[in-house]
Design a protein around this motif. Sequence first.
Motif, PDB file in Angstrom:
ATOM      1  N   ALA A  20      15.652   1.376  -2.824  1.00  7.07           N
ATOM      2  CA  ALA A  20      14.800   0.380  -3.466  1.00  7.07           C
ATOM      3  C   ALA A  20      15.332   0.031  -4.860  1.00  7.07           C
ATOM      4  O   ALA A  20      15.350  -1.141  -5.247  1.00  7.07           O
ATOM      5  N   ASP A  21      15.786   1.030  -5.606  1.00  9.64           N
ATOM      6  CA  ASP A  21      16.355   0.779  -6.934  1.00  9.64           C
ATOM      7  C   ASP A  21      17.606  -0.094  -6.842  1.00  9.64           C
ATOM      8  O   ASP A  21      17.798  -1.011  -7.639  1.00  9.64           O
ATOM      9  N   LEU A  22      18.454   0.198  -5.861  1.00 10.18           N
ATOM     10  CA  LEU A  22      19.670  -0.610  -5.648  1.00 10.18           C
ATOM     11  C   LEU A  22      19.312  -2.053  -5.317  1.00 10.18           C
ATOM     12  O   LEU A  22      19.903  -2.991  -5.851  1.00 10.18           O
ATOM     13  N   LEU A  23      18.371  -2.224  -4.433  1.00 12.34           N
ATOM     14  CA  LEU A  23      17.948  -3.569  -4.028  1.00 12.34           C
ATOM     15  C   LEU A  23      17.288  -4.315  -5.178  1.00 12.34           C
ATOM     16  O   LEU A  23      17.508  -5.513  -5.350  1.00 12.34           O
ATOM     17  N   GLU A  24      16.500  -3.610  -5.976  1.00 16.89           N
ATOM     18  CA  GLU A  24      15.889  -4.233  -7.149  1.00 16.89           C
ATOM     19  C   GLU A  24      16.978  -4.793  -8.061  1.00 16.89           C
ATOM     20  O   GLU A  24      16.888  -5.933  -8.543  1.00 16.89           O
ATOM     21  N   TYR A  30      13.193  -8.449   1.988  1.00 21.08           N
ATOM     22  CA  TYR A  30      12.803  -7.705   3.190  1.00 21.08           C
ATOM     23  C   TYR A  30      13.282  -6.256   3.087  1.00 21.08           C
ATOM     24  O   TYR A  30      12.527  -5.307   3.323  1.00 21.08           O
ATOM     25  N   GLU A  31      14.558  -6.086   2.716  1.00 25.97           N
ATOM     26  CA  GLU A  31      15.124  -4.735   2.626  1.00 25.97           C
ATOM     27  C   GLU A  31      14.422  -3.907   1.556  1.00 25.97           C
ATOM     28  O   GLU A  31      14.218  -2.705   1.727  1.00 25.97           O
ATOM     29  N   LEU A  32      14.045  -4.542   0.437  1.00 25.63           N
ATOM     30  CA  LEU A  32      13.319  -3.828  -0.613  1.00 25.63           C
ATOM     31  C   LEU A  32      11.955  -3.369  -0.096  1.00 25.63           C
ATOM     32  O   LEU A  32      11.565  -2.211  -0.281  1.00 25.63           O
ATOM     33  N   LYS A  33      11.231  -4.258   0.556  1.00 19.43           N
ATOM     34  CA  LYS A  33       9.917  -3.892   1.095  1.00 19.43           C
ATOM     35  C   LYS A  33      10.050  -2.772   2.125  1.00 19.43           C
ATOM     36  O   LYS A  33       9.229  -1.846   2.175  1.00 19.43           O
ATOM     37  N   ARG A  34      11.088  -2.853   2.937  1.00 21.38           N
ATOM     38  CA  ARG A  34      11.343  -1.814   3.942  1.00 21.38           C
ATOM     39  C   ARG A  34      11.611  -0.471   3.259  1.00 21.38           C
ATOM     40  O   ARG A  34      11.067   0.559   3.639  1.00 21.38           O
ATOM     41  N   ALA A  35      12.444  -0.484   2.213  1.00 15.94           N
ATOM     42  CA  ALA A  35      12.757   0.747   1.489  1.00 15.94           C
ATOM     43  C   ALA A  35      11.500   1.333   0.839  1.00 15.94           C
ATOM     44  O   ALA A  35      11.295   2.551   0.847  1.00 15.94           O
ATOM     45  N   VAL A  36      10.648   0.477   0.300  1.00 12.40           N
ATOM     46  CA  VAL A  36       9.393   0.929  -0.297  1.00 12.40           C
ATOM     47  C   VAL A  36       8.511   1.577   0.777  1.00 12.40           C
ATOM     48  O   VAL A  36       7.945   2.647   0.559  1.00 12.40           O
ATOM     49  N   LEU A  37       8.422   0.941   1.938  1.00  8.67           N
ATOM     50  CA  LEU A  37       7.594   1.473   3.023  1.00  8.67           C
ATOM     51  C   LEU A  37       8.060   2.843   3.505  1.00  8.67           C
ATOM     52  O   LEU A  37       7.231   3.716   3.785  1.00  8.67           O
ATOM     53  N   ILE A  38       9.378   3.022   3.610  1.00  6.14           N
ATOM     54  CA  ILE A  38       9.879   4.311   4.113  1.00  6.14           C
ATOM     55  C   ILE A  38      10.072   5.331   2.997  1.00  6.14           C
ATOM     56  O   ILE A  38      10.469   6.455   3.250  1.00  6.14           O
ATOM     57  N   GLY A  39       9.804   4.916   1.748  1.00  5.78           N
ATOM     58  CA  GLY A  39       9.871   5.851   0.623  1.00  5.78           C
ATOM     59  C   GLY A  39      11.279   6.135   0.123  1.00  5.78           C
ATOM     60  O   GLY A  39      11.504   7.170  -0.502  1.00  5.78           O
ATOM     61  N   THR A  61       0.812  -1.221   0.000  1.00  8.05           N
ATOM     62  CA  THR A  61       0.000   0.000   0.000  1.00  8.05           C
ATOM     63  C   THR A  61       0.843   1.269   0.000  1.00  8.05           C
ATOM     64  O   THR A  61       0.294   2.364  -0.061  1.00  8.05           O
ATOM     65  N   ALA A  62       2.163   1.118   0.034  1.00  8.33           N
ATOM     66  CA  ALA A  62       3.047   2.280   0.034  1.00  8.33           C
ATOM     67  C   ALA A  62       3.049   2.957  -1.335  1.00  8.33           C
ATOM     68  O   ALA A  62       2.745   2.334  -2.363  1.00  8.33           O
ATOM     69  N   GLU A  63       3.389   4.218  -1.345  1.00  8.91           N
ATOM     70  CA  GLU A  63       3.373   5.021  -2.573  1.00  8.91           C
ATOM     71  C   GLU A  63       4.240   4.423  -3.685  1.00  8.91           C
ATOM     72  O   GLU A  63       3.872   4.453  -4.853  1.00  8.91           O
ATOM     73  N   LEU A  64       5.385   3.852  -3.337  1.00 12.94           N
ATOM     74  CA  LEU A  64       6.311   3.307  -4.341  1.00 12.94           C
ATOM     75  C   LEU A  64       6.019   1.860  -4.737  1.00 12.94           C
ATOM     76  O   LEU A  64       6.688   1.307  -5.607  1.00 12.94           O
ATOM     77  N   ALA A  65       5.054   1.242  -4.118  1.00 11.16           N
ATOM     78  CA  ALA A  65       4.833  -0.199  -4.274  1.00 11.16           C
ATOM     79  C   ALA A  65       4.669  -0.636  -5.725  1.00 11.16           C
ATOM     80  O   ALA A  65       5.217  -1.663  -6.130  1.00 11.16           O
ATOM     81  N   ASP A  66       3.935   0.122  -6.519  1.00 11.24           N
ATOM     82  CA  ASP A  66       3.687  -0.286  -7.904  1.00 11.24           C
ATOM     83  C   ASP A  66       4.980  -0.448  -8.702  1.00 11.24           C
ATOM     84  O   ASP A  66       5.040  -1.260  -9.618  1.00 11.24           O
ATOM     85  N   ASN A  67       5.997   0.309  -8.355  1.00  5.24           N
ATOM     86  CA  ASN A  67       7.273   0.247  -9.080  1.00  5.24           C
ATOM     87  C   ASN A  67       8.026  -1.055  -8.835  1.00  5.24           C
ATOM     88  O   ASN A  67       8.921  -1.398  -9.606  1.00  5.24           O
ATOM     89  N   TYR A  68       7.692  -1.781  -7.758  1.00  8.39           N
ATOM     90  CA  TYR A  68       8.512  -2.925  -7.346  1.00  8.39           C
ATOM     91  C   TYR A  68       7.728  -4.236  -7.201  1.00  8.39           C
ATOM     92  O   TYR A  68       8.304  -5.240  -6.825  1.00  8.39           O
ATOM     93  N   ARG A  69       6.430  -4.223  -7.507  1.00 13.15           N
ATOM     94  CA  ARG A  69       5.639  -5.448  -7.372  1.00 13.15           C
ATOM     95  C   ARG A  69       6.207  -6.599  -8.197  1.00 13.15           C
ATOM     96  O   ARG A  69       6.284  -7.733  -7.734  1.00 13.15           O
TER      97      ARG A  69
END
Length: 146
Positions: A131-135, A117-126, A78-86
């Motif tokens: 998130a790009d690095l983890l992806e 986990y780290e990607l989801k955390r990065a997405v949650l905190i914006g 539900t985070a703002e960035l979520a769509d970019n990383y689903r």
Amino acid sequence: STTVSRNHFLGSFELSGIPAGPAGKESLLVSFAYNLNGLLDVTATIQSTGKAADLSINLMEGRQEAQEGPMDVSGWQTAELADNYRSVVRRGTAFVKKLSRRADGGPLVKEMEGLLYELKRAVLIGDEDEADLLEEQILDLIELEG
């Protein structure tokens, strides 16, 4: 790690004034010292001149979470960035299932679960940069081991 994209940048410094000369003539001495407070000291010295540069890195910065326990990332969708990383989360999750069936997959399962986990955390905190690095790291691991 032997794969550059899976290493973590900790800091940099510049050692200038290296005397010009033939390749292999000049020597640099690089030392690393780590203490229990999480400080990593790196020193580079030009052996012929004694000129040195150093850097201290606090490896415990941002690690308070480790003492408090892991962050609940279950609501990352539900985070703002979520769509970019689903898509990458789906691919990583499928990869974990595939690895779990392999006898030698245990360490890679742990690594991928940690990256997810780290990607989801990065997405949650914006934190889009993280998130790009983890992806990229997740996709590299899938490609490397796929």
